[in-house]
Structure formats: structure tokens, C-alpha cells
Motif scaffolding. Structure first.
Motif, PDB file in Angstrom:
ATOM      1  N   CYS A 185     -15.844   4.026  -6.596  1.00  0.00           N
ATOM      2  CA  CYS A 185     -15.302   4.343  -5.270  1.00  0.00           C
ATOM      3  C   CYS A 185     -14.916   5.819  -5.163  1.00  0.00           C
ATOM      4  O   CYS A 185     -13.754   6.164  -5.011  1.00  0.00           O
ATOM      5  CB  CYS A 185     -14.087   3.460  -4.970  1.00  0.00           C
ATOM      6  N   MET A 186     -15.921   6.684  -5.256  1.00  0.00           N
ATOM      7  CA  MET A 186     -15.678   8.122  -5.107  1.00  0.00           C
ATOM      8  C   MET A 186     -15.564   8.464  -3.630  1.00  0.00           C
ATOM      9  O   MET A 186     -16.384   8.036  -2.819  1.00  0.00           O
ATOM     10  CB  MET A 186     -16.804   8.910  -5.763  1.00  0.00           C
ATOM     11  N   ASN A 187     -14.524   9.236  -3.288  1.00  0.00           N
ATOM     12  CA  ASN A 187     -14.234   9.544  -1.889  1.00  0.00           C
ATOM     13  C   ASN A 187     -14.162  11.052  -1.666  1.00  0.00           C
ATOM     14  O   ASN A 187     -13.093  11.660  -1.787  1.00  0.00           O
ATOM     15  CB  ASN A 187     -12.908   8.911  -1.474  1.00  0.00           C
ATOM     16  N   PRO A 188     -15.298  11.685  -1.328  1.00  0.00           N
ATOM     17  CA  PRO A 188     -15.283  13.122  -1.052  1.00  0.00           C
ATOM     18  C   PRO A 188     -14.388  13.439   0.144  1.00  0.00           C
ATOM     19  O   PRO A 188     -14.468  12.774   1.181  1.00  0.00           O
ATOM     20  CB  PRO A 188     -16.751  13.431  -0.746  1.00  0.00           C
ATOM     21  N   TYR A 189     -13.528  14.417  -0.016  1.00  0.00           N
ATOM     22  CA  TYR A 189     -12.625  14.869   1.044  1.00  0.00           C
ATOM     23  C   TYR A 189     -11.762  13.710   1.578  1.00  0.00           C
ATOM     24  O   TYR A 189     -11.416  13.665   2.754  1.00  0.00           O
ATOM     25  CB  TYR A 189     -13.419  15.512   2.192  1.00  0.00           C
ATOM     26  N   GLY A 190     -11.410  12.799   0.670  1.00  0.00           N
ATOM     27  CA  GLY A 190     -10.664  11.605   1.065  1.00  0.00           C
ATOM     28  C   GLY A 190      -9.193  11.685   0.717  1.00  0.00           C
ATOM     29  O   GLY A 190      -8.628  12.762   0.505  1.00  0.00           O
ATOM     30  N   GLU A 191      -8.561  10.523   0.649  1.00  0.00           N
ATOM     31  CA  GLU A 191      -7.144  10.456   0.342  1.00  0.00           C
ATOM     32  C   GLU A 191      -6.852   9.220  -0.497  1.00  0.00           C
ATOM     33  O   GLU A 191      -7.586   8.230  -0.453  1.00  0.00           O
ATOM     34  CB  GLU A 191      -6.308  10.443   1.615  1.00  0.00           C
ATOM     35  N   VAL A 192      -5.777   9.305  -1.266  1.00  0.00           N
ATOM     36  CA  VAL A 192      -5.333   8.208  -2.114  1.00  0.00           C
ATOM     37  C   VAL A 192      -4.356   7.357  -1.313  1.00  0.00           C
ATOM     38  O   VAL A 192      -3.526   7.882  -0.563  1.00  0.00           O
ATOM     39  CB  VAL A 192      -4.669   8.742  -3.401  1.00  0.00           C
ATOM     40  N   VAL A 193      -4.466   6.030  -1.466  1.00  0.00           N
ATOM     41  CA  VAL A 193      -3.616   5.119  -0.689  1.00  0.00           C
ATOM     42  C   VAL A 193      -3.045   4.036  -1.599  1.00  0.00           C
ATOM     43  O   VAL A 193      -3.566   3.762  -2.687  1.00  0.00           O
ATOM     44  CB  VAL A 193      -4.400   4.449   0.461  1.00  0.00           C
ATOM     45  N   ASN A 194      -1.961   3.422  -1.131  1.00  0.00           N
ATOM     46  CA  ASN A 194      -1.386   2.255  -1.790  1.00  0.00           C
ATOM     47  C   ASN A 194      -1.967   0.985  -1.201  1.00  0.00           C
ATOM     48  O   ASN A 194      -2.327   0.930  -0.021  1.00  0.00           O
ATOM     49  CB  ASN A 194       0.138   2.227  -1.621  1.00  0.00           C
ATOM     50  N   GLU A 195      -2.042  -0.067  -2.026  1.00  0.00           N
ATOM     51  CA  GLU A 195      -2.371  -1.401  -1.583  1.00  0.00           C
ATOM     52  C   GLU A 195      -1.293  -2.352  -2.092  1.00  0.00           C
ATOM     53  O   GLU A 195      -0.694  -2.100  -3.143  1.00  0.00           O
ATOM     54  CB  GLU A 195      -3.731  -1.861  -2.106  1.00  0.00           C
ATOM     55  N   GLU A 196      -1.059  -3.427  -1.368  1.00  0.00           N
ATOM     56  CA  GLU A 196      -0.069  -4.412  -1.805  1.00  0.00           C
ATOM     57  C   GLU A 196      -0.682  -5.801  -1.793  1.00  0.00           C
ATOM     58  O   GLU A 196      -1.295  -6.219  -0.811  1.00  0.00           O
ATOM     59  CB  GLU A 196       1.158  -4.397  -0.894  1.00  0.00           C
ATOM     60  N   ASN A 197      -0.515  -6.515  -2.897  1.00  0.00           N
ATOM     61  CA  ASN A 197      -1.007  -7.882  -3.011  1.00  0.00           C
ATOM     62  C   ASN A 197       0.044  -8.710  -3.728  1.00  0.00           C
ATOM     63  O   ASN A 197       0.364  -8.454  -4.890  1.00  0.00           O
ATOM     64  CB  ASN A 197      -2.333  -7.930  -3.786  1.00  0.00           C
ATOM     65  N   ASP A 198       0.614  -9.690  -3.017  1.00  0.00           N
ATOM     66  CA  ASP A 198       1.664 -10.547  -3.581  1.00  0.00           C
ATOM     67  C   ASP A 198       2.822  -9.718  -4.141  1.00  0.00           C
ATOM     68  O   ASP A 198       3.350 -10.016  -5.215  1.00  0.00           O
ATOM     69  CB  ASP A 198       1.091 -11.461  -4.678  1.00  0.00           C
ATOM     70  N   GLY A 199       3.191  -8.670  -3.416  1.00  0.00           N
ATOM     71  CA  GLY A 199       4.332  -7.862  -3.805  1.00  0.00           C
ATOM     72  C   GLY A 199       4.049  -6.821  -4.870  1.00  0.00           C
ATOM     73  O   GLY A 199       4.956  -6.089  -5.271  1.00  0.00           O
ATOM     74  N   ILE A 200       2.817  -6.720  -5.334  1.00  0.00           N
ATOM     75  CA  ILE A 200       2.449  -5.758  -6.370  1.00  0.00           C
ATOM     76  C   ILE A 200       1.735  -4.575  -5.723  1.00  0.00           C
ATOM     77  O   ILE A 200       0.767  -4.758  -4.972  1.00  0.00           O
ATOM     78  CB  ILE A 200       1.548  -6.394  -7.443  1.00  0.00           C
ATOM     79  N   ILE A 201       2.216  -3.358  -6.000  1.00  0.00           N
ATOM     80  CA  ILE A 201       1.615  -2.145  -5.443  1.00  0.00           C
ATOM     81  C   ILE A 201       0.572  -1.609  -6.417  1.00  0.00           C
ATOM     82  O   ILE A 201       0.861  -1.365  -7.590  1.00  0.00           O
ATOM     83  CB  ILE A 201       2.679  -1.064  -5.184  1.00  0.00           C
ATOM     84  N   THR A 202      -0.637  -1.427  -5.928  1.00  0.00           N
ATOM     85  CA  THR A 202      -1.680  -0.771  -6.715  1.00  0.00           C
ATOM     86  C   THR A 202      -2.223   0.396  -5.886  1.00  0.00           C
ATOM     87  O   THR A 202      -1.822   0.614  -4.744  1.00  0.00           O
ATOM     88  CB  THR A 202      -2.816  -1.748  -7.066  1.00  0.00           C
ATOM     89  N   VAL A 203      -3.148   1.138  -6.459  1.00  0.00           N
ATOM     90  CA  VAL A 203      -3.639   2.360  -5.817  1.00  0.00           C
ATOM     91  C   VAL A 203      -5.130   2.230  -5.550  1.00  0.00           C
ATOM     92  O   VAL A 203      -5.859   1.511  -6.257  1.00  0.00           O
ATOM     93  CB  VAL A 203      -3.318   3.588  -6.708  1.00  0.00           C
ATOM     94  N   ASN A 204      -5.588   2.909  -4.505  1.00  0.00           N
ATOM     95  CA  ASN A 204      -7.001   2.909  -4.151  1.00  0.00           C
ATOM     96  C   ASN A 204      -7.304   4.236  -3.465  1.00  0.00           C
ATOM     97  O   ASN A 204      -6.428   5.096  -3.359  1.00  0.00           O
ATOM     98  CB  ASN A 204      -7.329   1.717  -3.239  1.00  0.00           C
ATOM     99  N   GLY A 205      -8.524   4.406  -2.978  1.00  0.00           N
ATOM    100  CA  GLY A 205      -8.895   5.625  -2.285  1.00  0.00           C
ATOM    101  C   GLY A 205      -9.710   5.339  -1.048  1.00  0.00           C
ATOM    102  O   GLY A 205     -10.456   4.357  -1.006  1.00  0.00           O
ATOM    103  N   HIS A 206      -9.560   6.165  -0.017  1.00  0.00           N
ATOM    104  CA  HIS A 206     -10.312   6.037   1.225  1.00  0.00           C
ATOM    105  C   HIS A 206     -10.941   7.380   1.569  1.00  0.00           C
ATOM    106  O   HIS A 206     -10.493   8.437   1.108  1.00  0.00           O
ATOM    107  CB  HIS A 206      -9.400   5.616   2.385  1.00  0.00           C
ATOM    108  N   SER A 207     -11.957   7.319   2.403  1.00  0.00           N
ATOM    109  CA  SER A 207     -12.507   8.546   2.978  1.00  0.00           C
ATOM    110  C   SER A 207     -12.985   8.239   4.384  1.00  0.00           C
ATOM    111  O   SER A 207     -13.411   7.124   4.676  1.00  0.00           O
ATOM    112  CB  SER A 207     -13.650   9.101   2.132  1.00  0.00           C
ATOM    113  N   TYR A 208     -12.882   9.220   5.238  1.00  0.00           N
ATOM    114  CA  TYR A 208     -13.223   9.058   6.643  1.00  0.00           C
ATOM    115  C   TYR A 208     -14.568   9.706   6.935  1.00  0.00           C
ATOM    116  O   TYR A 208     -15.057  10.552   6.178  1.00  0.00           O
ATOM    117  CB  TYR A 208     -12.141   9.690   7.523  1.00  0.00           C
ATOM    118  N   ALA A 209     -15.147   9.301   8.030  1.00  0.00           N
ATOM    119  CA  ALA A 209     -16.413   9.904   8.444  1.00  0.00           C
ATOM    120  C   ALA A 209     -16.191  11.285   9.055  1.00  0.00           C
ATOM    121  O   ALA A 209     -17.049  12.163   8.960  1.00  0.00           O
ATOM    122  CB  ALA A 209     -17.120   8.995   9.452  1.00  0.00           C
TER     123      ALA A 209
END
Length: 448
Positions: free
Chosen positions: A255-279
Motif C-alpha cells: 500500500c504505497m501512497n505517493p504524496y499521501g498521508e498516514v491515518v489511524n484505523e480503529e477495530n474493536d477499540g484497537i488503534i492501528t495505522v494505515n495510509g491513504h492517497s488522494y487523486a
């Protein structure tokens, strides 16, 4: 029966199953989603990122990978040529609902030259064709699919399925968490990534044959976009595989995201990290995950629990996501706010806690990750800079692989399992395609 088909889960697998059933003229179909309607989901709410109509894909960066080798295991259920044609037709449905026309990564002399350079640094580049929708477009595309379905099938959101109901080894319906029972001739279980735990519990309850899947645990890397610009301009997302010298473990970028941003995700109260990128919207950074695949043998058979344990440990120490400069990690010290402020990479996730990831990851994982960064630095100088930021933890929880027929049917008659929840896919396109496969098989039986 109240319904011919009950679909459990409103992510890409469930949505494409519904689209296919509708196209084939199957009536009395209901789609049940435990989360909110797609229009009510808020990106600022970390729980909404994974839960709700549209699934985790609604707020992802929307990469459609046109490859039979990446994103799932559907090649085990059909031949490679048929699978590729299925992926092409699935991709067309996305385009028909608003996905951009442009494809990245077509085989070219530039891609071949990049693959040759990668081999010289002990990395394998897996060439893939990718259609990038972008986070803002991904939600719009799935909203368009919802609009297509809304007057053709019954869609219920904020509707959690408590359990699957079986009678005489044949599916009979589902029980909702409010106690209500819905009867159906066929059920498609498509709980997605967020429903991995639910699917595992239901498989055990129904005595379905399963096998453990590896769990991918790692970090989200963030660095100035100029460092990887040459690579991302050619491939958009470079899928690189490395086998560590110390442990011979498989380590890969994801999940490489050129010119993107790092985001948090939550599942059952657990915070993990992911990345997004916009068009359209761009940051000054590129981010990507480095994941270590961990497989276990007997007596341990719960890799999901292991991945969640690592994530909970990070939450315990950092109160959520931890961020650390690579230079601090290698020097054996924690990052502080002052050290992050001096970092040449400006973090895009502002609410991460400066800390020390060595308190979270096993030594084996950390060594695999740092070896991978060194190898990537030879391909793209600057990756292994002391100013590179590391966020943890990123965990990819894949459901135990459920034993399925070639039509994706379980040992329980008329119960089908598809997508990430069944442990057979790991990406938007193959998850969507799995929904089509199951829906076609069901429609064939109904019409016969």
C-alpha cells in the motif's frame, strides 16, 4: 423463505455479489451491514474507516490491482486465464461507476529496468497494473454502486448479524443481534477484514474446515516524496519483496501512497495505522507499509490473536499509534516531541505519540524491517535516512482460510464465504471478484 439470498457484509465482496445477483434477475435479496450507511460515515471517526457500507475500501486509497498473483488466492478456484478475464470485467464495473480511466504499471522498458535494479539490491519487484481511484473518488464510486442497488435489493445498515443458522447441514438464515431471525435460501458471508474474528468464531461453531493464514505485522514508513519519485512515477505503487538475511523471513512493501498521508484505523477499540492517497490533494510525503509475514505451526493456531496482541501493546505504551524517527530507533532511544520537531520529514499523522517501537516489536520483526530499509536505500537512496519516520503498528488480519468448493461454497449447503473474511482475498479487486463468483453460482442454481 423471506429471502432468496442474504448477504452478510456491505464491503466490496458483498456489494459485487449484490450487483451480480441483481444483473442476473434474482429477486428477494437483502444485504446486511453492521455499520453506518456510506453517506453517514465520517473519515474523522477512526471506527468508520473500517466499518460501514462500502467496507474498509470506502476510505482506502482505492487501488485496483489487475494481477492474478497479487491481492488474493482466487487462482485456486479457477484457471489463471479465466481469473484474469474476471478481474478485467470487475475492474470495468468500477470504471462504469466512476473510477478514473488511467492505469499505472503497464510493462515497459522503464519497469523492466527498475526490476533489474531491484534484483541487484536483493529485492524482487512484482510488476502490476494498478488503477488508482484515490480516497475521495473511492467513496464516490462505492456510493454510485449503492445508488444502483438501492432500488433493486433491500439494504439494511446498522444491522449486525449475531450468528448463522443451520438446519440439517444446510443454511436456513441468520439471527440478528436484536434477536430477530431472517430466513434465506442462500447466505453469502462477506464480513470483510473487520469481521475476521466473527468469521473465525462462526466457522468454529459450524465445524467448518479451516487452516491458519499468516498474519502480516509491521510499520508504516513516511518520507519525503522526492526520495521515491522516480519509482512511483513509473509504477505508482512498487510491490517489493525481500527475504531477510538473518531469518530468511518474507518482508514486503504494501500500500504505497505517493504524496499521501498516514491515518489511524480503529477495530474493536484497537488503534492501528494505515495510509491513504488522494487523486487530487497531495502532501509532500510518500508513505508505505513494511510487513513481515508470520506463520505459525502447532500448537499455536491463532495468528489473529497474535497480531492483535502486538497492536494492543502499542496502544498500551503509546495510547494509540507510536511514531519514531528511524535514527532514534537505530540509536536505541525513544523519539520525543522535540526530536520529531527537528525531523526533516514532517509527519502527516499529527496525533501519533513519539515513542520507542523496540518496546512493541519482537527483535525478529525489527531486524527484518531494518534490513528491508537498508536494501531499499540501495534502490532509492534516502529511504534509510535517520529522518525517515516509522509508525506502528500496522497489522493485516486475514481470516483463517475456510475450505471452499470451486464455487466458494462451504461444507454447509448453500452457505458461501467470500472476500477477506473468508481468508481468500487481500485486496479490493479480488474481493469484488469473489462476490461475483459466488453470486453467479447461486443465480445458476436458482434459475435451474
Amino acid at each position: 423463505m423471506e429471502y432468496e439470498v442474504i448477504i452478510v457484509g456491505g464491503g466490496p465482496a458483498g456489494i459485487f455479489a449484490a450487483l451480480t445477483l441483481s444483473e442476473l434477475g434474482i429477486d428477494r435479496v437483502v444485504l446486511l451491514e453492521e455499520g453506518k450507511d456510506i453517506k453517514a460515515r465520517q473519515r474523522s471517526n477512526s471506527k468508520d474507516i473500517l466499518h460501514g457500507l462500502g467496507g474498509a475500501g470506502a476510505f482506502s486509497d482505492g487501488k485496483l490491482t489487475l494481477s492474478t498473483e497479487v491481492g488474493g488466492h482466487l487462482e485456486e478456484f479457477t484457471d489463471k486465464k479465466s481469473l484474469y478475464q474476471l478481474l478485467i470485467s470487475t475492474d470495468k464495473i468500477y470504471v462504469d461507476h466512476g473510477a478514473p480511466d488511467r492505469l499505472f504499471g503497464d510493462l515497459s522498458p522503464e519497469v523492466e529496468a527498475l526490476a533489474d535494479r531491484a534484483r541487484q539490491t536483493d529485492l524482487e519487484l512484482i510488476p502490476t497494473r494498478i488503477r488508482h481511484m484515490g480516497t475521495e473518488n473511492c467513496r464516490n464510486v462505492l456510493s454510485n454502486m449503492y445508488n444502483t442497488l438501492s432500488d433493486q435489493i433491500n439494504i439494511k445498515t446498522n444491522c449486525r448479524v449475531d450468528k448463522l443458522l443451520v438446519k440439517n447441514k444446510k443454511i436456513s438464515g441468520v439471527k440478528l443481534n436484536n434477536g430477530k431471525i431472517l430466513h434465506g435460501r442462500f447466505v453469502i458471508a462477506a464480513p470483510g477484514r473487520a469481521g475476521a474474528g466473527w468469521m473465525k468464531a462462526e466457522a468454529e461453531s459450524l465445524s467448518l474446515k479451516t487452516s491458519s493464514s499468516p498474519v502480516d505485522i509491521g510499520i508504516r514508513v513516511e518520507l519525503p516524496a522526492t526520495i521515491l519519485k522516480e519509482i512511483t512515477d513509473i509504477t505508482y505503487e512498487s510491490k517489493l519483496v525481500y527475504y531477510s538475511k538473518t531469518f530468511d523471513d518474507k518482508v514486503r512493501t504494501f500500500c504505497m501512497n505517493p504524496y499521501g498521508e498516514v491515518v489511524n484505523e480503529e477495530n474493536d477499540g484497537i488503534i492501528t495505522v494505515n495510509g491513504h492517497s488522494y487523486a487530487t490533494k497531495k502532501s509532500e510525503n510518500t508513505n508505505f507499509a513494511i510487513l513481515v509475514s508470520s506463520a505459525f505451526t502447532e500448537p499455536f493456531d491463532d495468528p489473529i490473536a497474535y497480531g492483535l496482541y502486538i497492536a494492543r501493546l502499542a496502544n498500551l505504551i503509546g495510547g494509540g499509534t507510536i511514531v519514531q524517527r528511524l535514527g532514534d530507533l537505530l540509536a536505541g532511544r525513544r523519539s520525543t516531541e522535540a526530536r520529531i520537531d527537528r525531523c526533516l520529514t514532517n509527519p502527516t499523522l499529527v496525533n501519533a505519540t513519539p515513542g520507542d517501537l523496540s518496546y512493541v516489536f519482537p527483535y525478529r520483526h525489527l531486524l527484518n524491517i531494518t534490513e528491508m530499509l537498508k536494501a531499499m536505500d540501495r534502490l532509492a537512496p534516502g529511504v534509510n535516512s535517520r529522518h525517515t519516520l516509522l509508525y506502528g503498528v500496522e497489522v493485516k488480519l486475514y481470516s483463517n482460510r475456510i475450505e471452499l468448493s470451486e464455487n466458494l461454497e462451504t461444507d454447509v449447503a448453500n452457505l458461501f464465504a467470500v472476500g477477506d473474511g473468508a481468508g481468500i482475498t487481500r485486496g479490493l479487486l479480488q474481493a469484488s471478484a469473489s462476490g461475483i463468483l459466488a453470486a453467479r453460482a447461486i443465480a445458476s442454481r436458482i434459475t435451474e
